[in-house]
Design a protein around this motif. Structure first.
Motif, PDB file in Angstrom:
ATOM      1  N   MET A 130       0.824  -1.209   0.000  1.00 17.35           N
ATOM      2  CA  MET A 130       0.000   0.000   0.000  1.00 17.35           C
ATOM      3  C   MET A 130       0.855   1.255   0.000  1.00 17.35           C
ATOM      4  N   TRP A 131       1.844   1.337   0.931  1.00 14.89           N
ATOM      5  CA  TRP A 131       2.629   2.557   1.060  1.00 14.89           C
ATOM      6  C   TRP A 131       4.065   2.328   0.599  1.00 14.89           C
ATOM      7  N   ARG A 132       4.687   3.389   0.140  1.00 10.24           N
ATOM      8  CA  ARG A 132       6.111   3.349  -0.130  1.00 10.24           C
ATOM      9  C   ARG A 132       6.858   3.048   1.173  1.00 10.24           C
ATOM     10  N   LYS A 133       8.046   2.453   1.066  1.00  6.71           N
ATOM     11  CA  LYS A 133       8.763   2.001   2.257  1.00  6.71           C
ATOM     12  C   LYS A 133       9.129   3.144   3.183  1.00  6.71           C
ATOM     13  N   ASP A 134       9.346   4.349   2.633  1.00 12.54           N
ATOM     14  CA  ASP A 134       9.730   5.480   3.470  1.00 12.54           C
ATOM     15  C   ASP A 134       8.543   6.359   3.848  1.00 12.54           C
ATOM     16  N   PHE A 135       7.309   5.853   3.665  1.00 10.92           N
ATOM     17  CA  PHE A 135       6.121   6.600   4.067  1.00 10.92           C
ATOM     18  C   PHE A 135       6.140   6.786   5.585  1.00 10.92           C
ATOM     19  N   LEU A 136       6.096   8.048   6.021  1.00  9.34           N
ATOM     20  CA  LEU A 136       6.198   8.364   7.445  1.00  9.34           C
ATOM     21  C   LEU A 136       4.828   8.291   8.114  1.00  9.34           C
ATOM     22  N   LEU A 137       4.783   7.702   9.287  1.00  4.07           N
ATOM     23  CA  LEU A 137       3.593   7.761  10.124  1.00  4.07           C
ATOM     24  C   LEU A 137       4.011   8.395  11.442  1.00  4.07           C
ATOM     25  N   GLY A 138       3.391   9.530  11.743  1.00  2.01           N
ATOM     26  CA  GLY A 138       3.799  10.275  12.921  1.00  2.01           C
ATOM     27  C   GLY A 138       2.625  10.833  13.695  1.00  2.01           C
ATOM     28  N   VAL A 139       2.944  11.577  14.740  1.00  7.31           N
ATOM     29  CA  VAL A 139       1.950  12.263  15.561  1.00  7.31           C
ATOM     30  C   VAL A 139       2.354  13.722  15.669  1.00  7.31           C
ATOM     31  N   ALA A 140       1.389  14.567  16.020  1.00  3.64           N
ATOM     32  CA  ALA A 140       1.626  16.007  15.984  1.00  3.64           C
ATOM     33  C   ALA A 140       1.077  16.690  17.227  1.00  3.64           C
ATOM     34  N   THR A 141       1.697  17.824  17.573  1.00  8.67           N
ATOM     35  CA  THR A 141       1.223  18.704  18.644  1.00  8.67           C
ATOM     36  C   THR A 141       1.569  20.141  18.265  1.00  8.67           C
ATOM     37  N   ALA A 142       1.185  21.091  19.132  1.00  3.24           N
ATOM     38  CA  ALA A 142       1.567  22.490  18.975  1.00  3.24           C
ATOM     39  C   ALA A 142       1.906  23.064  20.339  1.00  3.24           C
ATOM     40  N   ALA A 143       2.827  24.010  20.361  1.00  2.00           N
ATOM     41  CA  ALA A 143       3.402  24.511  21.609  1.00  2.00           C
ATOM     42  C   ALA A 143       2.353  25.020  22.591  1.00  2.00           C
ATOM     43  N   TYR A 144       1.505  25.969  22.164  1.00  2.00           N
ATOM     44  CA  TYR A 144       0.571  26.557  23.121  1.00  2.00           C
ATOM     45  C   TYR A 144      -0.434  25.542  23.630  1.00  2.00           C
ATOM     46  N   GLN A 145      -0.703  24.527  22.849  1.00  2.00           N
ATOM     47  CA  GLN A 145      -1.711  23.553  23.231  1.00  2.00           C
ATOM     48  C   GLN A 145      -1.216  22.544  24.267  1.00  2.00           C
ATOM     49  N   ILE A 146       0.109  22.390  24.412  1.00  2.67           N
ATOM     50  CA  ILE A 146       0.600  21.369  25.345  1.00  2.67           C
ATOM     51  C   ILE A 146       1.599  21.878  26.371  1.00  2.67           C
ATOM     52  N   GLU A 147       2.337  22.951  26.092  1.00  2.00           N
ATOM     53  CA  GLU A 147       3.504  23.265  26.915  1.00  2.00           C
ATOM     54  C   GLU A 147       3.164  23.782  28.308  1.00  2.00           C
ATOM     55  N   GLY A 148       2.196  24.709  28.424  1.00  2.62           N
ATOM     56  CA  GLY A 148       2.011  25.398  29.692  1.00  2.62           C
ATOM     57  C   GLY A 148       3.203  26.301  29.975  1.00  2.62           C
ATOM     58  N   ALA A 149       3.480  26.538  31.283  1.00  2.58           N
ATOM     59  CA  ALA A 149       4.644  27.343  31.684  1.00  2.58           C
ATOM     60  C   ALA A 149       4.712  28.660  30.914  1.00  2.58           C
ATOM     61  N   VAL A 150       3.580  29.344  30.854  1.00  2.00           N
ATOM     62  CA  VAL A 150       3.494  30.514  29.975  1.00  2.00           C
ATOM     63  C   VAL A 150       4.260  31.719  30.502  1.00  2.00           C
ATOM     64  N   ASP A 151       4.613  31.721  31.795  1.00  2.00           N
ATOM     65  CA  ASP A 151       5.353  32.865  32.326  1.00  2.00           C
ATOM     66  C   ASP A 151       6.656  32.435  32.989  1.00  2.00           C
ATOM     67  N   GLU A 152       7.241  31.349  32.505  1.00  2.00           N
ATOM     68  CA  GLU A 152       8.490  30.842  33.075  1.00  2.00           C
ATOM     69  C   GLU A 152       9.664  31.049  32.131  1.00  2.00           C
ATOM     70  N   ASP A 153      10.829  31.236  32.741  1.00  2.00           N
ATOM     71  CA  ASP A 153      12.112  31.237  32.013  1.00  2.00           C
ATOM     72  C   ASP A 153      12.141  32.242  30.872  1.00  2.00           C
ATOM     73  N   GLY A 154      11.533  33.390  31.087  1.00  2.00           N
ATOM     74  CA  GLY A 154      11.627  34.480  30.128  1.00  2.00           C
ATOM     75  C   GLY A 154      10.633  34.449  28.999  1.00  2.00           C
ATOM     76  N   ARG A 155       9.689  33.514  29.029  1.00  2.00           N
ATOM     77  CA  ARG A 155       8.679  33.498  27.965  1.00  2.00           C
ATOM     78  C   ARG A 155       7.814  34.742  28.067  1.00  2.00           C
ATOM     79  N   LEU A 156       7.566  35.374  26.929  1.00  2.00           N
ATOM     80  CA  LEU A 156       6.729  36.560  26.853  1.00  2.00           C
ATOM     81  C   LEU A 156       5.271  36.172  26.610  1.00  2.00           C
ATOM     82  N   PRO A 157       4.326  37.066  26.888  1.00  2.00           N
ATOM     83  CA  PRO A 157       2.918  36.780  26.569  1.00  2.00           C
ATOM     84  C   PRO A 157       2.707  36.674  25.064  1.00  2.00           C
ATOM     85  N   SER A 158       1.783  35.775  24.687  1.00  2.00           N
ATOM     86  CA  SER A 158       1.372  35.637  23.291  1.00  2.00           C
ATOM     87  C   SER A 158      -0.060  36.121  23.139  1.00  2.00           C
ATOM     88  N   ILE A 159      -0.497  36.213  21.885  1.00  6.73           N
ATOM     89  CA  ILE A 159      -1.878  36.631  21.649  1.00  6.73           C
ATOM     90  C   ILE A 159      -2.864  35.630  22.219  1.00  6.73           C
TER      91      ILE A 159
END
Length: 440
Positions: free
Chosen positions: A1-30
Protein backbone atom coordinates in the motif's frame (compact mmCIF):
# COMPACT_ATOMS: atom_id res chain seq x y z
CA UNK A 1 0.00 0.00 0.00
CA UNK A 2 2.63 2.56 1.06
CA UNK A 3 6.11 3.35 -0.13
CA UNK A 4 8.76 2.00 2.26
CA UNK A 5 9.73 5.48 3.47
CA UNK A 6 6.12 6.60 4.07
CA UNK A 7 6.20 8.36 7.44
CA UNK A 8 3.59 7.76 10.12
CA UNK A 9 3.80 10.28 12.92
CA UNK A 10 1.95 12.26 15.56
CA UNK A 11 1.63 16.01 15.98
CA UNK A 12 1.22 18.70 18.64
CA UNK A 13 1.57 22.49 18.98
CA UNK A 14 3.40 24.51 21.61
CA UNK A 15 0.57 26.56 23.12
CA UNK A 16 -1.71 23.55 23.23
CA UNK A 17 0.60 21.37 25.34
CA UNK A 18 3.50 23.27 26.91
CA UNK A 19 2.01 25.40 29.69
CA UNK A 20 4.64 27.34 31.68
CA UNK A 21 3.49 30.51 29.97
CA UNK A 22 5.35 32.87 32.33
CA UNK A 23 8.49 30.84 33.08
CA UNK A 24 12.11 31.24 32.01
CA UNK A 25 11.63 34.48 30.13
CA UNK A 26 8.68 33.50 27.97
CA UNK A 27 6.73 36.56 26.85
CA UNK A 28 2.92 36.78 26.57
CA UNK A 29 1.37 35.64 23.29
CA UNK A 30 -1.88 36.63 21.65
CA UNK A 31 -3.38 33.36 22.89
CA UNK A 32 -2.48 34.18 26.48
CA UNK A 33 -4.34 37.47 26.05
CA UNK A 34 -7.26 36.00 24.13
CA UNK A 35 -7.86 33.03 26.44
CA UNK A 36 -7.72 35.29 29.49
CA UNK A 37 -10.48 37.47 28.01
CA UNK A 38 -13.89 36.45 29.42
CA UNK A 39 -16.16 34.77 26.88
CA UNK A 40 -13.47 33.96 24.31
CA UNK A 41 -12.69 30.35 25.28
CA UNK A 42 -15.13 27.67 26.43
CA UNK A 43 -15.35 27.41 30.23
CA UNK A 44 -12.74 30.17 30.55
CA UNK A 45 -9.95 27.66 29.89
CA UNK A 46 -6.42 28.88 29.11
CA UNK A 47 -3.13 27.35 28.03
CA UNK A 48 -1.38 28.38 31.24
CA UNK A 49 -0.79 24.74 32.27
CA UNK A 50 -2.15 22.70 29.35
CA UNK A 51 -0.39 19.29 29.37
CA UNK A 52 2.58 20.66 31.36
CA UNK A 53 4.82 19.42 28.56
CA UNK A 54 7.43 22.07 29.37
CA UNK A 55 8.20 20.22 32.58
CA UNK A 56 7.27 16.69 31.47
CA UNK A 57 8.90 16.62 28.05
CA UNK A 58 11.32 13.81 28.91
CA UNK A 59 8.46 11.51 29.85
CA UNK A 60 6.57 12.61 26.74
CA UNK A 61 9.53 11.69 24.54
CA UNK A 62 9.49 8.24 26.11
CA UNK A 63 5.74 8.08 25.42
CA UNK A 64 6.25 8.97 21.76
CA UNK A 65 9.00 6.40 21.42
CA UNK A 66 6.82 3.74 23.05
CA UNK A 67 4.25 4.18 20.28
CA UNK A 68 6.83 3.30 17.65
CA UNK A 69 5.95 6.30 15.46
CA UNK A 70 8.58 7.39 12.98
CA UNK A 71 8.16 11.15 13.24
CA UNK A 72 6.96 13.83 15.64
CA UNK A 73 5.62 17.20 14.55
CA UNK A 74 5.90 20.02 17.08
CA UNK A 75 5.97 23.80 17.05
CA UNK A 76 8.25 26.38 18.64
CA UNK A 77 6.69 29.08 20.79
CA UNK A 78 8.03 32.32 19.33
CA UNK A 79 7.48 34.16 22.67
CA UNK A 80 9.68 31.58 24.43
CA UNK A 81 12.82 32.05 22.36
CA UNK A 82 13.15 35.83 21.78
CA UNK A 83 12.65 38.94 23.86
CA UNK A 84 10.78 42.03 22.70
CA UNK A 85 13.98 43.50 21.27
CA UNK A 86 14.58 40.37 19.19
CA UNK A 87 17.41 39.06 21.36
CA UNK A 88 17.59 35.29 21.88
CA UNK A 89 16.30 33.76 25.10
CA UNK A 90 18.90 31.07 25.67
CA UNK A 91 16.81 29.16 28.22
CA UNK A 92 13.86 28.89 25.85
CA UNK A 93 16.06 27.84 22.95
CA UNK A 94 17.74 25.20 25.13
CA UNK A 95 14.33 23.66 25.84
CA UNK A 96 13.78 22.97 22.15
CA UNK A 97 17.36 21.92 21.52
CA UNK A 98 17.19 19.35 24.31
CA UNK A 99 13.80 18.10 23.12
CA UNK A 100 14.98 17.67 19.54
CA UNK A 101 18.19 15.97 20.60
CA UNK A 102 16.22 13.51 22.74
CA UNK A 103 13.94 12.70 19.81
CA UNK A 104 16.97 12.18 17.56
CA UNK A 105 18.46 9.78 20.08
CA UNK A 106 15.24 7.74 19.88
CA UNK A 107 15.48 7.59 16.09
CA UNK A 108 12.37 9.77 15.65
CA UNK A 109 12.33 12.21 12.74
CA UNK A 110 11.52 15.80 13.68
CA UNK A 111 9.08 18.12 11.94
CA UNK A 112 9.20 21.63 13.38
CA UNK A 113 6.68 24.39 12.74
CA UNK A 114 7.89 27.91 13.41
CA UNK A 115 4.48 29.53 13.75
CA UNK A 116 1.47 27.71 15.16
CA UNK A 117 -0.58 30.81 16.02
CA UNK A 118 1.19 32.09 19.18
CA UNK A 119 2.30 35.54 17.99
CA UNK A 120 4.12 37.54 20.68
CA UNK A 121 1.64 40.03 22.12
CA UNK A 122 4.03 42.95 21.72
CA UNK A 123 3.98 42.39 17.95
CA UNK A 124 0.18 42.32 17.92
CA UNK A 125 0.23 45.58 19.86
CA UNK A 126 2.17 47.03 16.92
CA UNK A 127 -0.43 45.78 14.41
CA UNK A 128 0.25 42.05 14.34
CA UNK A 129 -0.10 40.39 10.95
CA UNK A 130 -1.91 43.48 9.65
CA UNK A 131 1.46 45.18 9.84
CA UNK A 132 3.95 44.36 7.07
CA UNK A 133 6.80 44.72 9.54
CA UNK A 134 5.69 41.53 11.32
CA UNK A 135 6.75 39.52 8.25
CA UNK A 136 10.30 40.83 8.68
CA UNK A 137 10.27 40.12 12.42
CA UNK A 138 9.17 36.58 11.57
CA UNK A 139 12.11 36.22 9.17
CA UNK A 140 14.48 37.28 11.96
CA UNK A 141 12.93 34.65 14.24
CA UNK A 142 13.29 31.99 11.52
CA UNK A 143 16.91 33.00 11.01
CA UNK A 144 17.66 32.64 14.73
CA UNK A 145 15.98 29.28 15.15
CA UNK A 146 17.45 27.73 12.02
CA UNK A 147 20.92 28.77 13.15
CA UNK A 148 20.42 27.50 16.69
CA UNK A 149 18.75 24.20 15.72
CA UNK A 150 20.51 23.38 12.46
CA UNK A 151 21.08 19.66 12.10
CA UNK A 152 18.34 18.71 14.57
CA UNK A 153 15.33 19.24 12.27
CA UNK A 154 14.31 17.00 9.40
CA UNK A 155 11.35 19.12 8.22
CA UNK A 156 10.90 22.85 8.78
CA UNK A 157 7.43 24.33 8.27
CA UNK A 158 7.23 28.10 8.28
CA UNK A 159 3.52 28.48 9.12
CA UNK A 160 0.69 26.31 10.31
CA UNK A 161 -2.65 27.05 8.66
CA UNK A 162 -2.28 30.69 7.60
CA UNK A 163 -5.97 30.54 6.61
CA UNK A 164 -6.94 30.12 10.27
CA UNK A 165 -4.48 32.78 11.45
CA UNK A 166 -5.83 35.27 8.92
CA UNK A 167 -9.53 34.43 8.73
CA UNK A 168 -10.31 33.29 12.28
CA UNK A 169 -7.82 35.69 13.85
CA UNK A 170 -8.65 38.84 11.89
CA UNK A 171 -11.81 38.07 9.90
CA UNK A 172 -14.29 36.22 12.14
CA UNK A 173 -12.77 36.86 15.55
CA UNK A 174 -13.08 33.22 16.60
CA UNK A 175 -9.35 33.00 17.34
CA UNK A 176 -6.72 35.34 18.73
CA UNK A 177 -6.39 38.26 18.38
CA UNK A 178 -10.16 38.30 17.87
CA UNK A 179 -10.54 40.97 15.18
CA UNK A 180 -13.43 41.02 12.69
CA UNK A 181 -12.59 42.57 9.34
CA UNK A 182 -12.28 40.89 5.94
CA UNK A 183 -9.93 43.70 4.88
CA UNK A 184 -7.69 42.96 7.86
CA UNK A 185 -7.90 39.23 7.15
CA UNK A 186 -6.52 39.86 3.67
CA UNK A 187 -3.77 42.07 5.06
CA UNK A 188 -2.89 39.34 7.53
CA UNK A 189 -2.89 36.61 4.91
CA UNK A 190 -0.56 38.51 2.63
CA UNK A 191 1.87 39.35 5.41
CA UNK A 192 1.80 35.77 6.72
CA UNK A 193 2.69 34.49 3.26
CA UNK A 194 5.32 37.19 2.83
CA UNK A 195 6.78 36.11 6.16
CA UNK A 196 6.80 32.54 4.87
CA UNK A 197 8.77 33.56 1.78
CA UNK A 198 11.29 35.56 3.78
CA UNK A 199 11.66 32.80 6.38
CA UNK A 200 12.22 30.22 3.66
CA UNK A 201 15.34 32.11 2.58
CA UNK A 202 16.75 31.98 6.11
CA UNK A 203 15.96 28.27 6.48
CA UNK A 204 17.69 27.42 3.20
CA UNK A 205 20.71 29.50 4.15
CA UNK A 206 21.15 28.13 7.67
CA UNK A 207 20.03 24.49 7.51
CA UNK A 208 20.47 23.28 3.92
CA UNK A 209 20.17 19.56 4.69
CA UNK A 210 16.59 19.86 6.00
CA UNK A 211 13.33 19.85 4.05
CA UNK A 212 11.44 23.16 3.99
CA UNK A 213 7.75 23.78 3.45
CA UNK A 214 4.51 25.20 4.78
CA UNK A 215 1.41 23.64 6.34
CA UNK A 216 -2.04 24.67 5.13
CA UNK A 217 -5.53 23.58 6.13
CA UNK A 218 -7.83 22.66 3.27
CA UNK A 219 -11.59 22.37 3.11
CA UNK A 220 -13.84 20.36 0.84
CA UNK A 221 -16.91 22.33 -0.25
CA UNK A 222 -19.91 20.63 -1.85
CA UNK A 223 -23.56 21.52 -2.33
CA UNK A 224 -26.81 19.62 -2.09
CA UNK A 225 -28.45 22.41 -4.08
CA UNK A 226 -29.46 21.91 -7.69
CA UNK A 227 -28.86 25.33 -9.24
CA UNK A 228 -25.89 26.79 -11.07
CA UNK A 229 -25.63 29.37 -8.27
CA UNK A 230 -25.35 26.58 -5.70
CA UNK A 231 -22.62 24.88 -7.67
CA UNK A 232 -20.77 28.18 -7.98
CA UNK A 233 -21.19 28.65 -4.23
CA UNK A 234 -19.29 25.41 -3.62
CA UNK A 235 -16.54 26.56 -5.99
CA UNK A 236 -16.28 29.89 -4.18
CA UNK A 237 -16.06 28.11 -0.84
CA UNK A 238 -13.06 26.10 -2.01
CA UNK A 239 -11.53 29.15 -3.69
CA UNK A 240 -11.73 31.08 -0.43
CA UNK A 241 -10.57 28.17 1.69
CA UNK A 242 -7.89 26.62 -0.55
CA UNK A 243 -6.96 28.76 -3.55
CA UNK A 244 -6.54 31.89 -1.39
CA UNK A 245 -3.43 30.20 0.02
CA UNK A 246 -2.36 27.78 -2.70
CA UNK A 247 -2.54 30.11 -5.69
CA UNK A 248 0.02 32.63 -4.37
CA UNK A 249 2.26 29.77 -3.24
CA UNK A 250 2.07 27.74 -6.46
CA UNK A 251 0.83 30.15 -9.14
CA UNK A 252 2.43 33.40 -7.97
CA UNK A 253 -0.95 35.18 -7.87
CA UNK A 254 -4.08 35.54 -5.80
CA UNK A 255 -7.32 34.14 -7.31
CA UNK A 256 -8.89 37.12 -9.10
CA UNK A 257 -12.45 35.77 -8.89
CA UNK A 258 -12.23 35.80 -5.10
CA UNK A 259 -12.02 39.58 -5.14
CA UNK A 260 -14.41 40.04 -8.04
CA UNK A 261 -17.21 37.96 -6.49
CA UNK A 262 -16.70 37.80 -2.71
CA UNK A 263 -14.34 40.51 -1.45
CA UNK A 264 -14.54 43.46 -3.83
CA UNK A 265 -12.92 45.92 -1.39
CA UNK A 266 -10.40 43.65 0.30
CA UNK A 267 -7.52 43.23 -2.14
CA UNK A 268 -4.22 42.15 -0.52
CA UNK A 269 -1.52 44.84 -0.05
CA UNK A 270 0.96 43.42 -2.57
CA UNK A 271 4.29 45.19 -3.17
CA UNK A 272 6.60 44.61 -6.13
CA UNK A 273 8.51 41.37 -5.64
CA UNK A 274 6.22 40.00 -2.90
CA UNK A 275 4.63 37.26 -4.96
CA UNK A 276 7.96 36.00 -6.28
CA UNK A 277 9.13 35.60 -2.67
CA UNK A 278 5.92 33.84 -1.69
CA UNK A 279 6.05 31.46 -4.65
CA UNK A 280 9.61 30.24 -4.05
CA UNK A 281 9.81 26.45 -4.61
CA UNK A 282 8.85 24.22 -1.69
CA UNK A 283 10.42 20.91 -0.73
CA UNK A 284 7.06 19.72 0.60
CA UNK A 285 3.52 20.88 1.26
CA UNK A 286 1.81 20.00 4.53
CA UNK A 287 -1.93 19.39 4.27
CA UNK A 288 -4.30 19.48 7.26
CA UNK A 289 -7.78 18.08 6.63
CA UNK A 290 -10.71 17.49 8.94
CA UNK A 291 -14.16 17.78 7.33
CA UNK A 292 -16.46 18.72 4.46
CA UNK A 293 -18.74 21.76 4.36
CA UNK A 294 -22.08 21.76 2.52
CA UNK A 295 -23.05 25.15 1.09
CA UNK A 296 -25.71 26.81 -1.01
CA UNK A 297 -25.86 30.17 -2.74
CA UNK A 298 -26.83 33.17 -0.65
CA UNK A 299 -28.58 36.31 -1.89
CA UNK A 300 -25.34 38.23 -2.41
CA UNK A 301 -23.51 36.05 -4.92
CA UNK A 302 -21.67 34.16 -2.20
CA UNK A 303 -22.46 31.10 -0.11
CA UNK A 304 -23.95 30.05 3.19
CA UNK A 305 -23.29 26.83 5.09
CA UNK A 306 -26.26 24.42 5.21
CA UNK A 307 -25.41 21.43 7.44
CA UNK A 308 -26.40 18.05 6.08
CA UNK A 309 -28.71 15.84 8.11
CA UNK A 310 -28.03 12.21 8.99
CA UNK A 311 -24.24 12.25 8.59
CA UNK A 312 -21.63 11.09 11.05
CA UNK A 313 -20.08 13.90 13.05
CA UNK A 314 -17.24 14.28 15.55
CA UNK A 315 -17.34 15.88 18.99
CA UNK A 316 -16.55 19.16 17.19
CA UNK A 317 -19.71 18.80 15.10
CA UNK A 318 -17.62 18.28 11.97
CA UNK A 319 -18.80 15.82 9.35
CA UNK A 320 -16.68 12.69 8.91
CA UNK A 321 -16.01 12.67 5.17
CA UNK A 322 -12.77 10.91 4.13
CA UNK A 323 -13.66 11.15 0.43
CA UNK A 324 -13.15 14.89 0.74
CA UNK A 325 -9.47 14.39 1.49
CA UNK A 326 -9.03 12.13 -1.54
CA UNK A 327 -10.94 14.52 -3.81
CA UNK A 328 -8.92 17.54 -2.71
CA UNK A 329 -5.57 15.78 -3.12
CA UNK A 330 -6.47 14.54 -6.59
CA UNK A 331 -7.81 17.99 -7.50
CA UNK A 332 -4.64 19.76 -6.40
CA UNK A 333 -2.57 17.24 -8.34
CA UNK A 334 -4.49 18.09 -11.50
CA UNK A 335 -4.53 21.86 -10.97
CA UNK A 336 -0.95 22.63 -9.90
CA UNK A 337 1.78 21.35 -12.21
CA UNK A 338 4.43 22.27 -9.62
CA UNK A 339 2.69 20.63 -6.67
CA UNK A 340 5.46 19.49 -4.30
CA UNK A 341 5.47 16.21 -2.37
CA UNK A 342 2.70 16.18 0.23
CA UNK A 343 2.59 15.20 3.88
CA UNK A 344 -0.74 14.97 5.64
CA UNK A 345 0.44 16.97 8.64
CA UNK A 346 -2.84 16.86 10.57
CA UNK A 347 -5.81 14.52 10.43
CA UNK A 348 -7.84 13.28 13.34
CA UNK A 349 -11.04 13.72 15.31
CA UNK A 350 -12.33 14.81 18.69
CA UNK A 351 -14.23 12.28 20.80
CA UNK A 352 -15.75 12.51 24.27
CA UNK A 353 -13.24 9.98 25.57
CA UNK A 354 -13.22 8.63 29.13
CA UNK A 355 -10.94 6.26 30.99
CA UNK A 356 -12.90 3.18 32.04
CA UNK A 357 -11.10 0.49 34.05
CA UNK A 358 -7.79 1.97 33.00
CA UNK A 359 -8.58 1.92 29.28
CA UNK A 360 -9.91 4.27 26.61
CA UNK A 361 -11.66 2.42 23.79
CA UNK A 362 -12.05 5.05 21.07
CA UNK A 363 -13.68 3.01 18.33
CA UNK A 364 -14.96 5.99 16.34
CA UNK A 365 -11.46 7.43 16.11
CA UNK A 366 -10.02 4.08 14.99
CA UNK A 367 -12.59 3.91 12.18
CA UNK A 368 -11.91 7.56 11.29
CA UNK A 369 -8.16 7.00 10.96
CA UNK A 370 -8.57 3.80 8.95
CA UNK A 371 -10.97 5.43 6.50
CA UNK A 372 -8.82 8.53 6.02
CA UNK A 373 -5.69 6.47 5.49
CA UNK A 374 -7.64 4.53 2.86
CA UNK A 375 -8.58 7.83 1.21
CA UNK A 376 -4.91 8.84 1.13
CA UNK A 377 -4.09 5.47 -0.44
CA UNK A 378 -6.68 6.12 -3.13
CA UNK A 379 -5.09 9.50 -3.87
CA UNK A 380 -1.63 7.90 -4.08
CA UNK A 381 -2.96 5.34 -6.54
CA UNK A 382 -4.35 8.24 -8.59
CA UNK A 383 -0.85 9.68 -8.89
CA UNK A 384 -0.58 12.07 -5.94
CA UNK A 385 2.85 12.09 -4.27
CA UNK A 386 1.92 11.70 -0.58
CA UNK A 387 4.86 10.76 1.62
CA UNK A 388 3.54 10.75 5.16
CA UNK A 389 0.64 11.09 7.58
CA UNK A 390 0.62 12.70 11.02
CA UNK A 391 -2.21 11.97 13.43
CA UNK A 392 -3.65 14.95 15.25
CA UNK A 393 -2.96 14.71 18.05
CA UNK A 394 -0.43 12.87 20.16
CA UNK A 395 -2.44 13.68 23.28
CA UNK A 396 -5.52 15.53 24.40
CA UNK A 397 -4.73 19.23 24.80
CA UNK A 398 -5.95 22.82 24.79
CA UNK A 399 -8.22 22.94 21.76
CA UNK A 400 -8.08 26.71 21.21
CA UNK A 401 -11.50 28.37 21.61
CA UNK A 402 -12.98 25.04 22.76
CA UNK A 403 -10.63 24.74 25.73
CA UNK A 404 -10.17 21.29 27.23
CA UNK A 405 -13.59 19.84 26.46
CA UNK A 406 -12.73 18.46 23.00
CA UNK A 407 -10.29 15.54 23.00
CA UNK A 408 -8.28 14.90 19.82
CA UNK A 409 -5.48 12.80 21.32
CA UNK A 410 -4.61 9.17 20.82
CA UNK A 411 -3.32 9.49 24.37
CA UNK A 412 -5.77 10.57 27.08
CA UNK A 413 -4.71 13.33 29.48
CA UNK A 414 -6.25 13.74 32.93
CA UNK A 415 -5.74 17.47 33.31
CA UNK A 416 -6.05 17.36 37.11
CA UNK A 417 -3.23 14.83 37.54
CA UNK A 418 -1.47 15.06 34.12
CA UNK A 419 -1.71 11.28 33.90
CA UNK A 420 -1.31 10.02 30.32
CA UNK A 421 -3.32 6.93 29.28
CA UNK A 422 -2.65 5.34 25.90
CA UNK A 423 -5.96 4.94 24.05
CA UNK A 424 -6.88 1.90 21.98
CA UNK A 425 -6.19 3.89 18.79
CA UNK A 426 -2.59 4.45 19.88
CA UNK A 427 -2.20 0.78 20.74
CA UNK A 428 -3.30 -0.16 17.24
CA UNK A 429 -0.91 2.37 15.68
CA UNK A 430 1.90 0.85 17.72
CA UNK A 431 0.92 -2.68 16.70
CA UNK A 432 0.66 -1.72 13.02
CA UNK A 433 4.10 -0.12 12.99
CA UNK A 434 5.66 -3.06 14.80
CA UNK A 435 4.15 -5.40 12.24
CA UNK A 436 5.41 -3.21 9.39
CA UNK A 437 8.92 -3.44 10.82
CA UNK A 438 8.56 -7.21 11.10
CA UNK A 439 8.50 -7.32 14.89
CA UNK A 440 6.02 -9.50 16.82
Amino acid sequence: MWRKDFLLGVATAAYQIEGAVDEDGRLPSIWDTFSATPGKVLHGDTGAVACDHYHRWRDDVELIASLGVEAYRLSIAWPRVMDAAGRPNETGIAFYRNLLQALREKGIQTSVTLYHWDLPQHLEDAGGWRNRDTAYRFAEYADLMSRELAGLVDFWSTLNEPWCSAMHGYGTGHHAPGRTSVVEANQAMHHLLLGHGLALQALRRNDPASQKGIVINVGRGTTDGDTAADRRAAELFEMQHNDWVLDPLLKCRYPAALYEELWQDAAPPVHDGDLALIAAPLDFLGINYYFRTNVRADDNGGYVEVPLEGVERTQMGWEVHPDGLRDLLVGFHGRYANLPPIYITENGMACDDEVVDGQVVDGQRIAFLNRHLAAVDQAVKAGVDVRGYFIWSLMDNFEWAFGYERRFGIVHVDYATQRRTVKRSAQLVRDFLAQRRGRP
